[in-house]
Write a protein that holds these residues in place. Structure first.
Motif, PDB file in Angstrom:
ATOM      1  N   SER A 267       0.821  -1.215   0.000  1.00  0.00           N
ATOM      2  CA  SER A 267       0.000   0.000   0.000  1.00  0.00           C
ATOM      3  C   SER A 267       0.856   1.266   0.000  1.00  0.00           C
ATOM      4  O   SER A 267       0.351   2.366  -0.229  1.00  0.00           O
ATOM      5  CB  SER A 267      -0.944   0.008   1.207  1.00  0.00           C
ATOM      6  OG  SER A 267      -0.213   0.061   2.414  1.00  0.00           O
ATOM      7  N   ASP A 268       2.171   1.112   0.264  1.00  0.00           N
ATOM      8  CA  ASP A 268       3.080   2.257   0.254  1.00  0.00           C
ATOM      9  C   ASP A 268       3.658   2.528  -1.134  1.00  0.00           C
ATOM     10  O   ASP A 268       4.492   3.422  -1.295  1.00  0.00           O
ATOM     11  CB  ASP A 268       4.247   2.028   1.231  1.00  0.00           C
ATOM     12  CG  ASP A 268       3.808   2.100   2.681  1.00  0.00           C
ATOM     13  OD1 ASP A 268       2.767   2.722   2.949  1.00  0.00           O
ATOM     14  OD2 ASP A 268       4.517   1.539   3.551  1.00  0.00           O
ATOM     15  N   LEU A 269       3.229   1.747  -2.124  1.00  0.00           N
ATOM     16  CA  LEU A 269       3.820   1.846  -3.455  1.00  0.00           C
ATOM     17  C   LEU A 269       2.856   2.417  -4.484  1.00  0.00           C
ATOM     18  O   LEU A 269       1.660   2.125  -4.455  1.00  0.00           O
ATOM     19  CB  LEU A 269       4.280   0.457  -3.930  1.00  0.00           C
ATOM     20  CG  LEU A 269       5.268  -0.294  -3.038  1.00  0.00           C
ATOM     21  CD1 LEU A 269       5.571  -1.650  -3.636  1.00  0.00           C
ATOM     22  CD2 LEU A 269       6.552   0.506  -2.844  1.00  0.00           C
ATOM     23  N   ARG A 270       3.400   3.222  -5.382  1.00  0.00           N
ATOM     24  CA  ARG A 270       2.664   3.626  -6.577  1.00  0.00           C
ATOM     25  C   ARG A 270       3.439   3.080  -7.780  1.00  0.00           C
ATOM     26  O   ARG A 270       4.615   3.391  -7.954  1.00  0.00           O
ATOM     27  CB  ARG A 270       2.539   5.141  -6.684  1.00  0.00           C
ATOM     28  CG  ARG A 270       1.659   5.555  -7.885  1.00  0.00           C
ATOM     29  CD  ARG A 270       1.405   7.051  -7.956  1.00  0.00           C
ATOM     30  NE  ARG A 270       2.590   7.803  -8.323  1.00  0.00           N
ATOM     31  CZ  ARG A 270       3.204   8.670  -7.520  1.00  0.00           C
ATOM     32  NH1 ARG A 270       2.742   8.881  -6.289  1.00  0.00           N
ATOM     33  NH2 ARG A 270       4.278   9.319  -7.919  1.00  0.00           N
ATOM     34  N   ILE A 271       2.792   2.260  -8.573  1.00  0.00           N
ATOM     35  CA  ILE A 271       3.464   1.597  -9.697  1.00  0.00           C
ATOM     36  C   ILE A 271       2.904   2.119 -11.014  1.00  0.00           C
ATOM     37  O   ILE A 271       1.697   2.059 -11.254  1.00  0.00           O
ATOM     38  CB  ILE A 271       3.293   0.068  -9.606  1.00  0.00           C
ATOM     39  CG1 ILE A 271       3.878  -0.445  -8.275  1.00  0.00           C
ATOM     40  CG2 ILE A 271       3.970  -0.615 -10.784  1.00  0.00           C
ATOM     41  CD1 ILE A 271       3.678  -1.924  -8.037  1.00  0.00           C
ATOM     42  N   ASP A 272       3.777   2.657 -11.847  1.00  0.00           N
ATOM     43  CA  ASP A 272       3.403   3.181 -13.155  1.00  0.00           C
ATOM     44  C   ASP A 272       4.125   2.390 -14.246  1.00  0.00           C
ATOM     45  O   ASP A 272       5.241   1.884 -14.029  1.00  0.00           O
ATOM     46  CB  ASP A 272       3.772   4.658 -13.281  1.00  0.00           C
ATOM     47  CG  ASP A 272       3.119   5.510 -12.206  1.00  0.00           C
ATOM     48  OD1 ASP A 272       1.885   5.455 -12.093  1.00  0.00           O
ATOM     49  OD2 ASP A 272       3.845   6.213 -11.470  1.00  0.00           O
ATOM     50  N   THR A 273       3.505   2.293 -15.401  1.00  0.00           N
ATOM     51  CA  THR A 273       4.124   1.634 -16.544  1.00  0.00           C
ATOM     52  C   THR A 273       4.306   2.645 -17.678  1.00  0.00           C
ATOM     53  O   THR A 273       3.568   3.618 -17.780  1.00  0.00           O
ATOM     54  CB  THR A 273       3.263   0.464 -17.048  1.00  0.00           C
ATOM     55  OG1 THR A 273       1.987   0.973 -17.468  1.00  0.00           O
ATOM     56  CG2 THR A 273       3.047  -0.573 -15.952  1.00  0.00           C
TER      57      THR A 273
ATOM     58  N   THR B   1       7.247   4.118  -7.099  1.00  0.00           N
ATOM     59  CA  THR B   1       7.475   5.186  -6.125  1.00  0.00           C
ATOM     60  C   THR B   1       7.127   4.667  -4.739  1.00  0.00           C
ATOM     61  O   THR B   1       6.014   4.177  -4.507  1.00  0.00           O
ATOM     62  CB  THR B   1       6.600   6.414  -6.437  1.00  0.00           C
ATOM     63  OG1 THR B   1       6.867   6.866  -7.776  1.00  0.00           O
ATOM     64  CG2 THR B   1       6.878   7.542  -5.456  1.00  0.00           C
ATOM     65  N   HIS B   2       8.107   4.757  -3.832  1.00  0.00           N
ATOM     66  CA  HIS B   2       7.867   4.390  -2.435  1.00  0.00           C
ATOM     67  C   HIS B   2       7.397   5.652  -1.728  1.00  0.00           C
ATOM     68  O   HIS B   2       8.196   6.558  -1.442  1.00  0.00           O
ATOM     69  CB  HIS B   2       9.148   3.843  -1.794  1.00  0.00           C
ATOM     70  CG  HIS B   2       8.951   3.353  -0.392  1.00  0.00           C
ATOM     71  ND1 HIS B   2       9.471   4.003   0.706  1.00  0.00           N
ATOM     72  CD2 HIS B   2       8.264   2.276   0.089  1.00  0.00           C
ATOM     73  CE1 HIS B   2       9.142   3.347   1.798  1.00  0.00           C
ATOM     74  NE2 HIS B   2       8.412   2.299   1.457  1.00  0.00           N
ATOM     75  N   ILE B   3       6.107   5.746  -1.486  1.00  0.00           N
ATOM     76  CA  ILE B   3       5.489   6.991  -1.031  1.00  0.00           C
ATOM     77  C   ILE B   3       6.061   7.519   0.296  1.00  0.00           C
ATOM     78  O   ILE B   3       6.363   8.717   0.406  1.00  0.00           O
ATOM     79  CB  ILE B   3       3.958   6.822  -0.935  1.00  0.00           C
ATOM     80  CG1 ILE B   3       3.400   6.508  -2.345  1.00  0.00           C
ATOM     81  CG2 ILE B   3       3.282   8.070  -0.381  1.00  0.00           C
ATOM     82  CD1 ILE B   3       1.962   6.063  -2.360  1.00  0.00           C
ATOM     83  N   PRO B   4       6.260   6.681   1.322  1.00  0.00           N
ATOM     84  CA  PRO B   4       6.769   7.220   2.600  1.00  0.00           C
ATOM     85  C   PRO B   4       8.147   7.877   2.488  1.00  0.00           C
ATOM     86  O   PRO B   4       8.411   8.892   3.143  1.00  0.00           O
ATOM     87  CB  PRO B   4       6.826   5.982   3.507  1.00  0.00           C
ATOM     88  CG  PRO B   4       5.816   5.045   2.923  1.00  0.00           C
ATOM     89  CD  PRO B   4       5.896   5.252   1.446  1.00  0.00           C
ATOM     90  N   SER B   5       9.029   7.307   1.671  1.00  0.00           N
ATOM     91  CA  SER B   5      10.395   7.831   1.572  1.00  0.00           C
ATOM     92  C   SER B   5      10.595   8.749   0.378  1.00  0.00           C
ATOM     93  O   SER B   5      11.549   9.524   0.335  1.00  0.00           O
ATOM     94  CB  SER B   5      11.389   6.665   1.465  1.00  0.00           C
ATOM     95  OG  SER B   5      11.187   5.960   0.247  1.00  0.00           O
ATOM     96  N   GLY B   6       9.702   8.640  -0.614  1.00  0.00           N
ATOM     97  CA  GLY B   6       9.861   9.426  -1.829  1.00  0.00           C
ATOM     98  C   GLY B   6      10.829   8.824  -2.827  1.00  0.00           C
ATOM     99  O   GLY B   6      11.090   9.395  -3.885  1.00  0.00           O
TER     100      GLY B   6
ATOM    101  N   LEU C  85      16.330   1.084   0.055  1.00  0.00           N
ATOM    102  CA  LEU C  85      15.725   1.262   1.378  1.00  0.00           C
ATOM    103  C   LEU C  85      16.650   0.732   2.469  1.00  0.00           C
ATOM    104  O   LEU C  85      16.757   1.332   3.545  1.00  0.00           O
ATOM    105  CB  LEU C  85      14.367   0.557   1.445  1.00  0.00           C
ATOM    106  CG  LEU C  85      13.223   1.235   0.685  1.00  0.00           C
ATOM    107  CD1 LEU C  85      11.994   0.339   0.667  1.00  0.00           C
ATOM    108  CD2 LEU C  85      12.876   2.586   1.312  1.00  0.00           C
ATOM    109  N   LEU C  86      17.329  -0.385   2.184  1.00  0.00           N
ATOM    110  CA  LEU C  86      18.274  -0.938   3.149  1.00  0.00           C
ATOM    111  C   LEU C  86      19.428   0.033   3.357  1.00  0.00           C
ATOM    112  O   LEU C  86      19.861   0.269   4.487  1.00  0.00           O
ATOM    113  CB  LEU C  86      18.796  -2.295   2.673  1.00  0.00           C
ATOM    114  CG  LEU C  86      19.818  -2.984   3.591  1.00  0.00           C
ATOM    115  CD1 LEU C  86      19.211  -3.267   4.958  1.00  0.00           C
ATOM    116  CD2 LEU C  86      20.337  -4.268   2.962  1.00  0.00           C
ATOM    117  N   ARG C  87      19.917   0.615   2.264  1.00  0.00           N
ATOM    118  CA  ARG C  87      21.008   1.589   2.386  1.00  0.00           C
ATOM    119  C   ARG C  87      20.561   2.803   3.188  1.00  0.00           C
ATOM    120  O   ARG C  87      21.300   3.307   4.047  1.00  0.00           O
ATOM    121  CB  ARG C  87      21.482   2.033   1.004  1.00  0.00           C
ATOM    122  CG  ARG C  87      22.590   3.096   1.062  1.00  0.00           C
ATOM    123  CD  ARG C  87      23.011   3.554  -0.315  1.00  0.00           C
ATOM    124  NE  ARG C  87      21.926   4.204  -1.028  1.00  0.00           N
ATOM    125  CZ  ARG C  87      22.009   4.588  -2.294  1.00  0.00           C
ATOM    126  NH1 ARG C  87      23.104   4.368  -2.979  1.00  0.00           N
ATOM    127  NH2 ARG C  87      20.980   5.181  -2.872  1.00  0.00           N
TER     128      ARG C  87
END
Length: 275
Positions: free
Chosen positions: A146-152, A173-178, A204-206
């Protein structure tokens, strides 16, 4: 322990290490022989087209070094400049000890040379940024869908021609982190999505590791060798045939050989420093 090792998966480098350690009378370190996976991101910095050509040279250097080690390579994403360099290239290397050997390559790399586009014979200074991401295991990073926006979108090739007519390229796009990642290297949408998710997990791990390190004291960060991605780590001086690593305060005068993939002298110098 040895009867539990799957020798069929060993690379030429694994067998070489095994032979060397047996001759030295040491027990073979099975954990070090296990495959590691990293994602390398190279981006052109200051210097225009010349920075893109330098980014391409760095990619070639790491790629050729990986070939000598028997590592597997896969390009995840790339953005080619108008004269054949890279504005950005993201690729994966998988093999024995790949992170151990290349973990110190991250940072700003600077080149001083006469560009092919320079008509006056003047030496220019350009930069490229290298990031080394350890590819996380599935259990290390949990991503909420739910934190993701996926575009093609359509993947385009050189000259603006479409690689295919379907929207196979993926932008996540990972919405919480941008954070935004893209992938267009594969021919179908599912493969590109899997690759983009792997890249997002690594970033995200980095970010998590950098956040944890930032909370430590400056002294402790120096002890564990933490370096910001904005730090200038190495200069490649072509007129003087010299590569200088500013962290080691050491230079090598076989620049062309190193750029052709012979990174071993630099890798060994970092190993000596940590031992």
């Amino acid at each position: 322990m040895n009867d539990q090792i799957d020798y069929s998966k060993w690379t030429a480098e694994d067998w070489k290490n095994y032979g060397e350690q047996m001759k030295a009378g040491n027990d073979f370190d099975v954990e070090k022989s296990e495959k590691q996976a990293i994602i390398i991101e190279i981006r052109a910095g200051t210097g225009g087209d010349e920075a893109g050509l330098f980014a391409a040279d760095l990619y070639r250097m790491y790629s050729r070094y990986g070939q000598t080690k028997g590592w597997k390579e896969r390009i995840l994403d790339s953005n080619i400049s108008s004269i054949g360099g890279y504005k950005e290239i993201v690729f994966e290397l998988i093999g024995s000890g790949v992170y151990d050997e290349l973990q110190n390559e991250g940072g700003v790399h600077r080149v001083q040379r006469i560009p092919k586009t320079e008509k006056q014979g003047r030496v220019h200074t350009s930069t490229a940024t290298v990031a080394i991401l350890l590819k996380p295991k599935k259990t290390e990073i949990n991503i909420n869908p739910s934190d993701l926006r996926i575009d093609t979108y359509k993947a385009s090739g050189a000259g603006g021609q479409y690689v295919n007519k379907t929207e196979s390229a993926i932008r996540i796009t990972h919405i919480p982190s941008g954070l935004v990642v893209t992938c267009s290297s594969e021919r179908n949408q599912m493969q590109n999505k899997e690759t983009a998710m792997a890249l997002l997990s690594a970033r995200l791990l980095r970010a998590k590791e950098e956040s944890d390190l930032a909370s430590l004291s400056e002294e402790r960060r120096e002890q564990i060798g933490w370096a910001k991605r904005s730090e200038k780590v190495r200069t490649y001086n072509y007129p003087q045939n010299r590569i200088t690593d500013h962290r080691l305060e050491k230079s090598w005068h076989n620049l062309e050989k190193i750029m052709d993939g012979d990174l071993e002298p630099i890798v060994k110098s970092f190993k000596k420093q940590t031992n």
